[in-house]
Design a protein around this motif. Structure first.
Motif, PDB file in Angstrom:
ATOM      1  N   ARG A  55       0.817  -1.223   0.000  1.00  0.00           N
ATOM      2  CA  ARG A  55       0.000   0.000   0.000  1.00  0.00           C
ATOM      3  C   ARG A  55       0.845   1.265   0.000  1.00  0.00           C
ATOM      4  NH1 ARG A  55      -4.861  -0.286   4.165  1.00  0.00           N
ATOM      5  NH2 ARG A  55      -5.103   1.806   3.376  1.00  0.00           N
ATOM      6  N   ASN A  56       1.989   1.261   0.638  1.00  0.00           N
ATOM      7  CA  ASN A  56       2.874   2.430   0.718  1.00  0.00           C
ATOM      8  C   ASN A  56       2.164   3.651   1.300  1.00  0.00           C
ATOM      9  OD1 ASN A  56       4.904   0.904  -0.516  1.00  0.00           O
ATOM     10  ND2 ASN A  56       4.264   1.536  -2.541  1.00  0.00           N
ATOM     11  N   ILE A  58      -0.866   4.597   0.973  1.00  0.00           N
ATOM     12  CA  ILE A  58      -1.952   5.140   0.151  1.00  0.00           C
ATOM     13  C   ILE A  58      -3.272   4.581   0.673  1.00  0.00           C
ATOM     14  CG2 ILE A  58      -2.932   5.246  -2.172  1.00  0.00           C
ATOM     15  CD1 ILE A  58      -0.090   4.999  -3.266  1.00  0.00           C
ATOM     16  N   ALA A  60      -6.855   3.090   0.718  1.00  0.00           N
ATOM     17  CA  ALA A  60      -7.609   2.338  -0.288  1.00  0.00           C
ATOM     18  C   ALA A  60      -8.675   1.509   0.399  1.00  0.00           C
ATOM     19  CB  ALA A  60      -6.673   1.435  -1.076  1.00  0.00           C
ATOM     20  N   ASP A  64     -12.352   0.262  -4.961  1.00  0.00           N
ATOM     21  CA  ASP A  64     -11.634   1.361  -5.607  1.00  0.00           C
ATOM     22  C   ASP A  64     -10.885   0.851  -6.830  1.00  0.00           C
ATOM     23  OD1 ASP A  64     -12.486   3.027  -3.614  1.00  0.00           O
ATOM     24  OD2 ASP A  64     -10.568   3.117  -2.557  1.00  0.00           O
ATOM     25  N   ALA A  66      -7.419   0.943  -8.724  1.00  0.00           N
ATOM     26  CA  ALA A  66      -6.022   1.208  -8.393  1.00  0.00           C
ATOM     27  C   ALA A  66      -5.178   1.246  -9.657  1.00  0.00           C
ATOM     28  CB  ALA A  66      -5.499   0.123  -7.463  1.00  0.00           C
ATOM     29  N   GLN A 135       4.084  -1.808  -7.869  1.00  0.00           N
ATOM     30  CA  GLN A 135       3.920  -0.730  -6.905  1.00  0.00           C
ATOM     31  C   GLN A 135       2.546  -0.100  -7.072  1.00  0.00           C
ATOM     32  OE1 GLN A 135       7.032   2.005  -7.853  1.00  0.00           O
ATOM     33  NE2 GLN A 135       8.638   0.480  -7.666  1.00  0.00           N
ATOM     34  N   LEU A 136       1.903   0.228  -5.955  1.00  0.00           N
ATOM     35  CA  LEU A 136       0.639   0.951  -5.992  1.00  0.00           C
ATOM     36  C   LEU A 136       0.959   2.417  -6.234  1.00  0.00           C
ATOM     37  CD1 LEU A 136      -2.423   0.743  -5.655  1.00  0.00           C
ATOM     38  CD2 LEU A 136      -2.097   1.189  -3.225  1.00  0.00           C
ATOM     39  N   ALA A 138      -1.526   4.908  -7.469  1.00  0.00           N
ATOM     40  CA  ALA A 138      -2.627   5.816  -7.128  1.00  0.00           C
ATOM     41  C   ALA A 138      -3.900   5.000  -6.966  1.00  0.00           C
ATOM     42  CB  ALA A 138      -2.818   6.858  -8.222  1.00  0.00           C
ATOM     43  N   VAL A 139      -4.865   5.607  -6.274  1.00  0.00           N
ATOM     44  CA  VAL A 139      -6.177   4.996  -6.085  1.00  0.00           C
ATOM     45  C   VAL A 139      -7.219   6.040  -6.439  1.00  0.00           C
ATOM     46  CG1 VAL A 139      -7.780   4.027  -4.404  1.00  0.00           C
ATOM     47  CG2 VAL A 139      -5.376   3.407  -4.305  1.00  0.00           C
ATOM     48  N   ASN A 140      -8.211   5.621  -7.230  1.00  0.00           N
ATOM     49  CA  ASN A 140      -9.302   6.508  -7.614  1.00  0.00           C
ATOM     50  C   ASN A 140     -10.575   6.013  -6.930  1.00  0.00           C
ATOM     51  OD1 ASN A 140     -11.140   8.177  -8.789  1.00  0.00           O
ATOM     52  ND2 ASN A 140     -10.659   7.632 -10.895  1.00  0.00           N
TER      53      ASN A 140
END
Length: 145
Positions: A55-56, A58, A60, A64, A66, A135-136, A138-140
C-alpha cells in the motif's frame, strides 16, 4: 513505468489485492491473424489476474480502482535473466563436457545446465531481488464499478 489499472478486491494493513483483466495490444494490430502471439492472446484473453501490492501509505478500500506500475528496467532485467541464463548455462555446461569427456556427456551436461538455469530463474524470480514487485501508484475512489 508500465502501468495497469485494476479493481481492489481485498485490503490488508500493508497490502491490497488488485484484480486486473489480461489484455493485449493484439486487438489493434493488423498482423494478428498470422501471428502466434495473437493466437495465444485470444486463447487467454479475459482471464482475471489478482496480485498483491504494498500500500505504501496510500488509503484504499475494496471497490476502488487502483493504478499499479512496474519499472521498465526491472522488466528488462527479468527478461534478460529469464531468457539468457538458461541458454548460457546450457552452452557452458555442454561445451565444457564436450571438451573434457566427449559427445554423450556433452548432451547430458547441457541438459543439466539448462535445468539448472531454469531453477535459478525461478529462484531469482521468487526472491524479489530485482525490483520486480508491482507498486501501488494511485487509487481513484470515485471510479467504483
Amino acid at each position: 513505468m508500465v502501468e495497469e489499472s485494476g479493481l481492489i478486491v481485498d485490503v490488508d494493513d500493508d497490502k491490497v489485492w488488485v484484480e486486473t483483466i489480461r489484455t493485449s495490444a493484439c486487438d489493434s494490430c493488423k498482423a494478428q491473424k498470422g501471428c502466434g502471439h495473437g493466437l495465444l492472446n485470444k486463447a487467454s484473453s479475459g482471464q482475471r489476474f489478482t496480485l498483491d501490492v504494498q500500500r505504501n501509505g496510500i488509503p484504499a478500500k475494496v471497490g476502488d480502482i487502483a493504478l499499479v506500475g512496474i519499472p521498465e528496467d526491472s522488466i528488462l532485467k527479468a527478461s534478460l535473466i529469464g531468457y539468457l541464463l538458461p541458454i548460457v548455462l546450457l552452452i557452458l555446461f555442454s561445451g565444457t563436457a564436450k571438451w573434457l569427456w566427449g559427445e554423450l556427456p556433452s548432451i547430458v551436461c547441457g541438459l543439466l545446465g539448462l535445468g539448472l538455469g531454469f531453477f535459478l530463474v525461478r529462484f531469482l524470480g521468487n526472491s524479489g531481488r530485482f525490483g520486480q514487485e508491482p507498486q501501488l501508484l494511485a487509487v481513484n475512489p470515485d471510479a467504483e464499478s
